[in-house]
Write a protein that holds these residues in place. Structure first.
Motif, mmCIF file in Angstrom:
data_model
loop_
_atom_site.group_PDB
_atom_site.id
_atom_site.type_symbol
_atom_site.label_atom_id
_atom_site.label_comp_id
_atom_site.label_asym_id
_atom_site.label_seq_id
_atom_site.Cartn_x
_atom_site.Cartn_y
_atom_site.Cartn_z
ATOM 1 N N PHE A 1 42.865 43.135 43.808
ATOM 2 C CA PHE A 1 42.168 42.056 44.509
ATOM 3 C C PHE A 1 42.951 41.615 45.740
ATOM 4 O O PHE A 1 44.187 41.599 45.727
ATOM 5 C CB PHE A 1 41.971 40.851 43.577
ATOM 6 C CG PHE A 1 41.235 41.189 42.308
ATOM 7 C CD1 PHE A 1 39.860 41.304 42.305
ATOM 8 C CD2 PHE A 1 41.932 41.406 41.122
ATOM 9 C CE1 PHE A 1 39.180 41.623 41.128
ATOM 10 C CE2 PHE A 1 41.269 41.732 39.953
ATOM 11 C CZ PHE A 1 39.883 41.837 39.954
ATOM 12 N N ASN B 1 44.082 38.654 47.988
ATOM 13 C CA ASN B 1 44.246 37.210 47.930
ATOM 14 C C ASN B 1 45.668 36.866 48.356
ATOM 15 O O ASN B 1 46.538 37.741 48.444
ATOM 16 C CB ASN B 1 44.000 36.688 46.506
ATOM 17 C CG ASN B 1 43.348 35.325 46.491
ATOM 18 O OD1 ASN B 1 43.535 34.531 47.418
ATOM 19 N ND2 ASN B 1 42.585 35.041 45.447
ATOM 20 N N ASN C 1 46.335 32.304 39.467
ATOM 21 C CA ASN C 1 45.375 32.999 38.604
ATOM 22 C C ASN C 1 46.085 33.725 37.468
ATOM 23 O O ASN C 1 45.601 33.742 36.326
ATOM 24 C CB ASN C 1 44.560 33.997 39.429
ATOM 25 C CG ASN C 1 43.605 33.312 40.391
ATOM 26 O OD1 ASN C 1 43.170 32.189 40.152
ATOM 27 N ND2 ASN C 1 43.285 33.978 41.480
ATOM 28 N N LEU D 1 36.695 40.732 35.800
ATOM 29 C CA LEU D 1 37.083 40.144 37.076
ATOM 30 C C LEU D 1 36.629 41.026 38.234
ATOM 31 O O LEU D 1 36.151 40.517 39.259
ATOM 32 C CB LEU D 1 38.600 39.947 37.113
ATOM 33 C CG LEU D 1 39.180 38.897 36.177
ATOM 34 C CD1 LEU D 1 40.712 38.934 36.217
ATOM 35 C CD2 LEU D 1 38.683 37.513 36.559
ATOM 36 N N ARG D 2 36.758 42.333 38.086
ATOM 37 C CA ARG D 2 36.344 43.246 39.154
ATOM 38 C C ARG D 2 34.836 43.210 39.338
ATOM 39 O O ARG D 2 34.334 43.241 40.471
ATOM 40 C CB ARG D 2 36.810 44.664 38.835
ATOM 41 C CG ARG D 2 38.319 44.846 38.893
ATOM 42 C CD ARG D 2 38.713 46.270 38.579
ATOM 43 N NE ARG D 2 38.289 47.188 39.632
ATOM 44 C CZ ARG D 2 38.464 48.495 39.568
ATOM 45 N NH1 ARG D 2 39.043 49.039 38.502
ATOM 46 N NH2 ARG D 2 38.051 49.274 40.548
ATOM 47 N N ALA E 1 33.850 40.104 41.142
ATOM 48 C CA ALA E 1 34.263 40.072 42.559
ATOM 49 C C ALA E 1 33.360 40.905 43.452
ATOM 50 O O ALA E 1 33.435 40.802 44.675
ATOM 51 C CB ALA E 1 35.708 40.570 42.691
ATOM 52 N N ARG E 2 32.525 41.732 42.846
ATOM 53 C CA ARG E 2 31.662 42.590 43.654
ATOM 54 C C ARG E 2 30.468 41.830 44.206
ATOM 55 O O ARG E 2 30.003 40.878 43.629
ATOM 56 C CB ARG E 2 31.173 43.765 42.801
ATOM 57 C CG ARG E 2 32.288 44.759 42.473
ATOM 58 C CD ARG E 2 31.814 45.816 41.520
ATOM 59 N NE ARG E 2 32.906 46.735 41.187
ATOM 60 C CZ ARG E 2 32.836 47.650 40.225
ATOM 61 N NH1 ARG E 2 31.745 47.771 39.513
ATOM 62 N NH2 ARG E 2 33.870 48.444 39.992
#
Length: 208
Positions: free
Chosen positions: A130, A132, A140, A203-204, A207-208
């Motif tokens: 990710f 960030n 996180n 999470l992935r 995030a898309r």
């Protein structure tokens, strides 16, 4: 058994990939300050293997190493300093004449090291997958380490088991060293990837 679609063939191919990843990671970590990026790249590729994603492991490893190099310095160097200081403190306390006091302080130091490692087990895959700021990644990672305590504990066991065996069973030290040199770092990362695959996948996907 040797059909490309067989479980045996896939296991052998994964083992060969892990040996290559381990060698790349060790070589890249030799300058010490580059180890953070090396471990991040190792985490990226082993997670892709755990997800059964088709990728060129050397290309994927190098891309992750290059992309995350600068940001990895921001967490690896402080982590290394804290671990070294913790080890020095434990060594000093081990030679103390006051067993009760040194035992209590040693327990606190060990607890602090475990907390740092727990956060790091989440921090590295977050950086690997990710984009960030490092402060956001740290926040996180801290929330995940606490909120997903079962995954965190299992990941820590996998991470620390070789070191525990090395310390407690002197007769195994040479085999442990050879294991780590041949495949150990990548194998540990792969086991952690299997453990943490589900929450990281969520999470992935989010995030898309």
């Amino acid at each position: 058994m040797f059909s490309p679609d067989s479980a045996g063939y896939r296991a052998l191919a994964a083992a060969a990939d892990l040996v290559i990843i381990n060698l790349l990671t060790i070589l890249a970590a030799l300058p010490i300050f580059t180890a953070g990026a090396a471990f991040t790249a190792c985490t990226r590729v082993t997670m892709e293997i755990a997800r059964e994603e088709d990728s060129y492991i050397m290309r994927s490893w190098w891309k992750s190493f290059r992309t995350n190099f600068v940001q990895s310095l921001a967490w690896w160097l402080p982590l290394l300093a804290l671990l070294v200081l913790g080890a020095i403190e434990l060594r000093i306390l081990g030679s103390s004449n006051s067993a009760t006091a040194s035992g209590a302080v040693s327990g606190l130091v060990i607890a602090g090291i475990l907390v740092i490692l727990a956060i790091t087990t989440w921090l590295v895959p977050l950086i690997a997958f990710f984009d960030n700021r490092i402060t956001k990644h740290l926040a996180n990672a801290g929330r995940l380490a606490l909120g997903k305590i079962g995954y965190t504990a299992a990941s820590l066991v996998v991470l620390l088991l070789p070191a525990i065996i090395f310390v407690l069973l002197p007769a195994t030290r040479t085999p442990v060293i050879w294991f780590m040199l041949l495949i150990g770092f990548a194998f540990i990362s792969y086991l952690q990837a299997l453990i943490m695959r589900r929450p990281i996948n969520k999470l992935r996907d989010a995030a898309r």
